[in-house]
Design an enzyme around this catalytic site. Structure first.
Site, PDB file in Angstrom:
ATOM      1  CD  GLU A  57      -3.398  -6.368   3.631  1.00  0.00           C
ATOM      2  OE1 GLU A  57      -3.352  -7.101   2.617  1.00  0.00           O
ATOM      3  OE2 GLU A  57      -2.791  -5.283   3.699  1.00  0.00           O
ATOM      4  CD  GLU A  71      -2.855  -1.280   2.297  1.00  0.00           C
ATOM      5  OE1 GLU A  71      -2.318  -1.596   3.374  1.00  0.00           O
ATOM      6  OE2 GLU A  71      -4.076  -1.069   2.184  1.00  0.00           O
TER       7      GLU A  71
END
Ligand code: 3HC
Ligand code: NAI
Length: 702
Positions: free
Chosen positions: A127, A107
């Site tokens: 995730e 990210e």
């Protein structure tokens, strides 16, 4: 002296921001704060024309610091602030990637204006494997960078992609050889020279596309089938849809809300528990980390049957040469042919080339002569499950293996200490209990005998990592950790059958809890005869409970030739591979009930089925802990998650019991002790369990 986790250095008119936070540069609160300070400081620095963001050590950032998630210092908005500061810096920021660029790491990289990567970089958003979704813009930036379909696939699978694939997808701008930082600096200078723009990922427009509605509907349908009640995947689809339909800032707000929901879900707590428990398994109390370990470069295997062949493939896949020994030439030829057949089937699915098949087979030498084990560093026996045969094999191995070589047994039920003595060199002997199919199942129970040398244990644990197994150390006892706990589970499932429940009802209840397979389907697949044989051996040894009805369904079905799927009938009748209810089984169970004076009932509730199967399993886990057979409750969870199809979102049986609450577990054991008129002490709560429950503790505290 403590070094800063984030530092800024100058290289001419470029700034290098370096994260140095071993082992994996996770984005702890200090790293997040350090990054924010660094980038805020660079905004007004007129001497800096561009920035490279890089990491020291073995990898670029591997994600947020998972250990912080349960603490008040965690705030995912910090990372969003860092990403916003990078994106709006007003001068080009280039990310220099290497190692595993995962989660918050990717990210962060996507907030940079450009990305260059070393060839071995792996990039992903894992995730979902922690019951989460990317919470720092990942669901919003990835579809903007690489398109919605590919982004959905990457986020929902959680699997990383190679640098090559990332470049093809448009996630990486360049793959560079040599020092990645030098190359990134070079890349940045070239950008500045050609006045390249600061590309803001958040400003990329996602082209309107009528097909997207179908794509999202398809993804949701797929999840309903595949993700077995997992919470995060559906939220991921919602977030990516928000990326398409909403402006960036609003999409980010949706993502943030859903991330927090996921983070507070019991599923994520369970998956995070499992993440750390898996990493704990390798830490053996009292085992010196600096022991000199015997190198294992060549492995011998005795027995080329189901297990021997599967075990061999683990080593061949890791490039470790194998000597495979059998009693007779035809059995050897069959064993080798099975391995080749397996590889060829893999090749026919396009998952390896025929050249690779030949390469692996070339590493595997068949033999009928124990002298061929002379240069092996480890020999594993996987012959018939019979004490006398195994002892003879161990004795032979004790003679032919070179001094210092490790001797392992794959027994699933025999006494490893007794086998070790038969070798004449018990310090060299260890149990390596692989699970079937041995080339697929991740679990390896490593059985530490009374006299197993610490270096032998440590070497086998290191080897397990090399062949990508998750190894859990067990002490010596019947069934080790996993199969010993299975015993109480199967006992109750079989009593319930005699009391009037049907196999499909029992399987439905446990499968809706999340077990990959209920106990009846599982036994049908593993072979009822195999289970009955072990019970027979234990009956001979006198180690079964003095209860004539104990596990009678299994023993009776085996006698009737109903061995499960392989004979077309077991607890079910099989229509091809489909299990079908068989009234004959109802009749057999009713007859057993009447023979043993077991009362039949019209209706048995789902709750009773769950509790009667699950709580004995947990209770045995508690005994295993108090006897020191397992080092930690988390080790037991890892055994069940990786060897028995326990639902990962429940974190393993001990974690699940902690969530239910140990006082309730104890109370329900007491309830069934009364209901079942506990003549054989099946329901007495383990001392450790009673103690923890009384003190308001959890297994995790034990
Ligand atoms: N946070 C905290 N600790 C971490 C961590 C993380 N993200 N990743 C790894 N560690 C720790 C491990 O616990 C271990 O600690 P230990 O030595 O004390 O046991 C140590 O780092 C080394 O880890 P491994 O033993 O797993 O080392 P490997 O080399 O085998 O694997 C890895 C490295 C591929 C990075 C693997 O550790 C991994 O997959 N880590 C998790 C990655 C991940 O899930 N990232 C996403 C996090 S969630 C997130 O980023 C949320 C964001 O979207 C807001
Ligand atoms: P198998 O019957 O498929 O294979 C055993 C092989 O050993 C046969 O090929 C046989 O010819 C060979 N053999 C027998 N005696 C020998 C000797 N003296 N020297 C050399 N070779 C000999 O059995 P399987 O299922 O592979 O089991 C092997 C071991 O693995 C057993 O100890 C079993 O308990 C254990 N195990 C089995 C599991 C399973 O699911 N099948 C799971 C975990 C462990």
């Amino acid at each position: 002296m403590n070094h800063p986790v984030v530092s800024v250095a100058r290289r001419g008119d470029l700034a290098v921001v370096t994260i140095d936070s071993p082992p994996v540069n996770a984005l702890s609160v200090n790293v997040r704060k350090g990054l924010l300070t660094a980038f805020n400081g660079l905004v007004g620095d007129a001497g800096v024309a561009g920035v490279v963001l890089a990491c020291a050590g073995r990898t670029f950032v591997a994600g947020s610091d998972i250990a912080e998630f349960d603490s008040p210092v965690f705030d995912e908005s910090d990372l969003n602030d860092v990403c916003a500061a990078i994106e709006s810096l007003g001068k080009p920021v280039v990310c220099a990637l290497h190692g595993t660029t995962l989660g918050g790491g990717l990210e962060l990289a996507m907030a940079c204006h450009y990305r260059v990567a070393a060839p071995n970089t792996r990039l992903g958003l894992p995730e979902v494997t922690l019951g989460l979704l990317p919470g720092a813009g990942g669901t919003q930036r990835l579809p903007r960078l690489i398109g919605v379909a590919d982004a959905l696939e990457i986020i929902l699978s959680g699997s990383p992609v190679s640098a090559d694939k990332a470049q093809r997808l448009g996630l990486v701008d360049a793959i560079v050889d040599g020092d990645v930082l030098d190359q990134a600096l070079h890349f940045t200078r070239a950008l500045i020279a050609r006045q390249a723009p600061c590309r803001k990922t958040s400003e990329i427009a996602i082209a309107p596309d009528g097909g997207l509605t179908t794509l999202f509907a398809g993804a949701r349908q797929g999840l309903a089938k595949k993700s077995r009640g997992a919470f995060a995947p559906a939220k991921i689809v919602d977030c990516v849809e928000a990326a398409v339909n909403l402006p960036f800032a609003e999409g980010l707000a949706v993502e943030r809300r859903m991330f927090v929901e996921c983070m507070h879900s019991p599923q994520s707590a369970a998956l995070r528990h499992a993440f750390f428990a898996e990493r704990e398994t390798g830490k053996i109390p009292g085992l010196d980390k600096n022991l000199a370990l015997p190198a294992i470069g060549r492995v011998g295997i005795v027995g080329a049957g189901t297990m021997g062949g599967g075990i061999a493939m683990n080593f061949l896949n890791a490039g470790i040469p194998v000597v495979l020994l059998e009693v007779a030439a035809d059995a050897l030829a069959r064993g080798l042919a099975n391995i080749r057949k397996h590889y060829e089937a893999t090749a026919s699915k396009g998952r390896m080339t025929l050249e690779e098949v030949d390469q692996r087979m070339a590493l595997c030498r068949g033999s009928l002569d124990y002298a061929d084990f002379g240069d092996c560093d480890l020999v594993i026996e996987a012959v018939f499950e019979n004490m006398d045969i195994k002892k003879a094999v161990l004795a032979r191995l004790g003679e032919v293996c070179r001094p210092g070589a490790i001797i392992a047994t794959n027994t699933s039920s025999l006494d490893v200490d007794e086998l070790a003595l038969a070798s004449g060199r018990p310090a060299d002997v260890v149990g390596m209990h692989f699970f079937s199919p041995a080339n697929v199942m991740r679990l390896l129970e490593v059985v530490r005998g009374r006299e197993t040398a610490p270096a032998v244990l440590a070497a086998v644990l290191a080897l397990a990592r090399k062949i990508r197994k998750v190894a859990v150390v067990s002490g010596v006892c019947f069934g080790f950790i996993g199969n010993r706990m299975l015993e109480g589970y199967l006992r109750e499932s079989e009593f319930l059958l005699m009391e009037g429940a049907t196999p499909s009802q029992i399987d439905r209840v446990l499968e809706s809890f999340g077990m990959a397979m209920g106990p009846c389907r599982m036994m049908d697949m593993a072979g009822i005869d195999v289970g009955a044989k072990v019970l027979g051996e234990r009956a001979k040894e006198g180690t079964l409970p003095a209860d004539p009805s104990y596990r009678m369904p299994c023993r009776t079905l085996a006698e009737l030739g109903r061995h499960g799927q392989k004979t077309g009938a077991g607890y079910y009748r099989y229509d091809g591979r489909t299990p079908v209810h068989d009234p004959e089984v109802d009749r057999i169970m009713a007859e057993l009930a009447s023979r043993f004076g077991i009362a039949r009932r019209q209706e048995i509730s789902d709750e009773e089925i769950f509790e009667r199967c699950f709580y004995p399993l947990v209770n045995e886990g508690a005994r295993i802990l108090e006897e020191g057979i397992a080092y930690r409750a988390g080790d037991i969870d890892i055994v069940w998650l990786n060897g028995y199809g326990f639902p990962s979102v429940k974190g393993g049986p001990m974690h699940a019991a902690d969530v239910i609450g140990l006082p309730r577990v104890v109370a329900r054991l007491g309830h069934y002790a009364e209901q079942c008129k506990d003549r054989h002490d099946y329901w007495r709560a383990a001392d450790l369990l009673s103690r923890l429950a009384a003190g308001g503790h959890r297994f995790a505290d034990a």
